[in-house]
Motif scaffolding. Sequence first.
Motif, PDB file in Angstrom:
ATOM      1  N   GLY A 221       2.275  -4.194  -9.001  1.00 33.61           N
ATOM      2  CA  GLY A 221       1.833  -5.542  -8.663  1.00 33.61           C
ATOM      3  C   GLY A 221       1.457  -5.674  -7.202  1.00 33.61           C
ATOM      4  N   PRO A 222       0.903  -6.803  -6.850  1.00 34.55           N
ATOM      5  CA  PRO A 222       0.499  -7.000  -5.460  1.00 34.55           C
ATOM      6  C   PRO A 222       1.704  -7.128  -4.537  1.00 34.55           C
ATOM      7  CG  PRO A 222      -0.133  -8.890  -6.826  1.00 34.55           C
ATOM      8  CD  PRO A 222       0.549  -7.914  -7.710  1.00 34.55           C
ATOM      9  N   LEU A 223       1.521  -6.620  -3.350  1.00 39.64           N
ATOM     10  CA  LEU A 223       2.536  -6.734  -2.302  1.00 39.64           C
ATOM     11  C   LEU A 223       1.799  -7.199  -1.059  1.00 39.64           C
ATOM     12  CD1 LEU A 223       5.487  -6.245  -1.404  1.00 39.64           C
ATOM     13  CD2 LEU A 223       4.776  -3.952  -0.754  1.00 39.64           C
ATOM     14  N   GLY A 224       1.999  -8.442  -0.695  1.00 40.06           N
ATOM     15  CA  GLY A 224       1.296  -8.977   0.463  1.00 40.06           C
ATOM     16  C   GLY A 224      -0.212  -8.968   0.285  1.00 40.06           C
ATOM     17  N   SER A 225      -0.678  -9.318  -0.892  1.00 39.38           N
ATOM     18  CA  SER A 225      -2.102  -9.354  -1.239  1.00 39.38           C
ATOM     19  C   SER A 225      -2.762  -7.980  -1.208  1.00 39.38           C
ATOM     20  CB  SER A 225      -2.861 -10.328  -0.328  1.00 39.38           C
ATOM     21  OG  SER A 225      -2.415 -11.641  -0.544  1.00 39.38           O
ATOM     22  N   ARG A 226      -1.971  -6.944  -1.374  1.00 42.23           N
ATOM     23  CA  ARG A 226      -2.495  -5.584  -1.478  1.00 42.23           C
ATOM     24  C   ARG A 226      -1.933  -4.949  -2.731  1.00 42.23           C
ATOM     25  NH1 ARG A 226      -3.728  -2.774   3.946  1.00 42.23           N
ATOM     26  NH2 ARG A 226      -4.040  -4.557   5.290  1.00 42.23           N
ATOM     27  N   GLY A 227      -2.732  -4.079  -3.340  1.00 36.80           N
ATOM     28  CA  GLY A 227      -2.239  -3.349  -4.495  1.00 36.80           C
ATOM     29  C   GLY A 227      -1.100  -2.432  -4.094  1.00 36.80           C
ATOM     30  N   PHE A 228      -0.188  -2.202  -5.014  1.00 38.10           N
ATOM     31  CA  PHE A 228       0.968  -1.360  -4.734  1.00 38.10           C
ATOM     32  C   PHE A 228       1.260  -0.516  -5.967  1.00 38.10           C
ATOM     33  CE2 PHE A 228       5.518  -0.500  -4.139  1.00 38.10           C
ATOM     34  CZ  PHE A 228       5.502  -0.049  -2.836  1.00 38.10           C
ATOM     35  N   VAL A 229       1.294   0.806  -5.776  1.00 33.18           N
ATOM     36  CA  VAL A 229       1.519   1.737  -6.875  1.00 33.18           C
ATOM     37  C   VAL A 229       2.890   2.373  -6.720  1.00 33.18           C
ATOM     38  CG1 VAL A 229       0.723   3.879  -7.956  1.00 33.18           C
ATOM     39  CG2 VAL A 229      -0.940   2.209  -7.125  1.00 33.18           C
ATOM     40  N   ARG A 230       3.678   2.318  -7.793  1.00 34.05           N
ATOM     41  CA  ARG A 230       4.991   2.973  -7.811  1.00 34.05           C
ATOM     42  C   ARG A 230       4.789   4.370  -8.378  1.00 34.05           C
ATOM     43  NH1 ARG A 230       7.906   1.908 -12.218  1.00 34.05           N
ATOM     44  NH2 ARG A 230       7.222  -0.245 -12.130  1.00 34.05           N
ATOM     45  N   LEU A 231       5.054   5.374  -7.550  1.00 36.01           N
ATOM     46  CA  LEU A 231       4.881   6.750  -7.998  1.00 36.01           C
ATOM     47  C   LEU A 231       6.049   7.210  -8.846  1.00 36.01           C
ATOM     48  CD1 LEU A 231       3.413   8.347  -4.750  1.00 36.01           C
ATOM     49  CD2 LEU A 231       2.195   7.580  -6.788  1.00 36.01           C
ATOM     50  N   GLY A 232       7.216   6.666  -8.626  1.00 31.99           N
ATOM     51  CA  GLY A 232       8.371   6.990  -9.455  1.00 31.99           C
ATOM     52  C   GLY A 232       8.974   8.338  -9.169  1.00 31.99           C
ATOM     53  N   GLY A 233       9.937   8.683  -9.972  1.00 38.71           N
ATOM     54  CA  GLY A 233      10.643   9.942  -9.810  1.00 38.71           C
ATOM     55  C   GLY A 233      10.074  11.019 -10.707  1.00 38.71           C
ATOM     56  N   CYS A 234      10.390  12.245 -10.361  1.00 45.11           N
ATOM     57  CA  CYS A 234       9.960  13.369 -11.186  1.00 45.11           C
ATOM     58  C   CYS A 234      10.899  14.540 -10.925  1.00 45.11           C
ATOM     59  CB  CYS A 234       8.516  13.753 -10.898  1.00 45.11           C
ATOM     60  SG  CYS A 234       8.221  14.382  -9.246  1.00 45.11           S
ATOM     61  N   SER A 235      10.787  15.550 -11.759  1.00 44.55           N
ATOM     62  CA  SER A 235      11.636  16.733 -11.606  1.00 44.55           C
ATOM     63  C   SER A 235      11.209  17.543 -10.386  1.00 44.55           C
ATOM     64  CB  SER A 235      11.520  17.613 -12.854  1.00 44.55           C
ATOM     65  OG  SER A 235      10.232  18.204 -12.916  1.00 44.55           O
TER      66      SER A 235
END
Length: 86
Positions: free
Chosen positions: A49-63
Amino acid sequence: MPYDTSYAERIQYKQLQDAAYQAGLDAVTNLEAALALAGLSLPSLANDGPLGSRGFVRLGGCSVDLANQLAEVIAAGAHVLQEHRT
């Protein structure tokens, strides 16, 4: 005295938020496609979702294995880019 936003300001804010959300979706789609070309997938990759009117991508965890594979792919791509610049 609190500031009451006008209708035009609320519309403009919503448009900024919508554009930022769409930019996040587009970035997720682009990254998923690039990772797929390398045979990789980040399981928690998502538009956050937007964060301070900017797009925000959650990369998340991985092995650890996936992180190392991703590092290899990024490094290989960076080397190719450097070669094209010279």
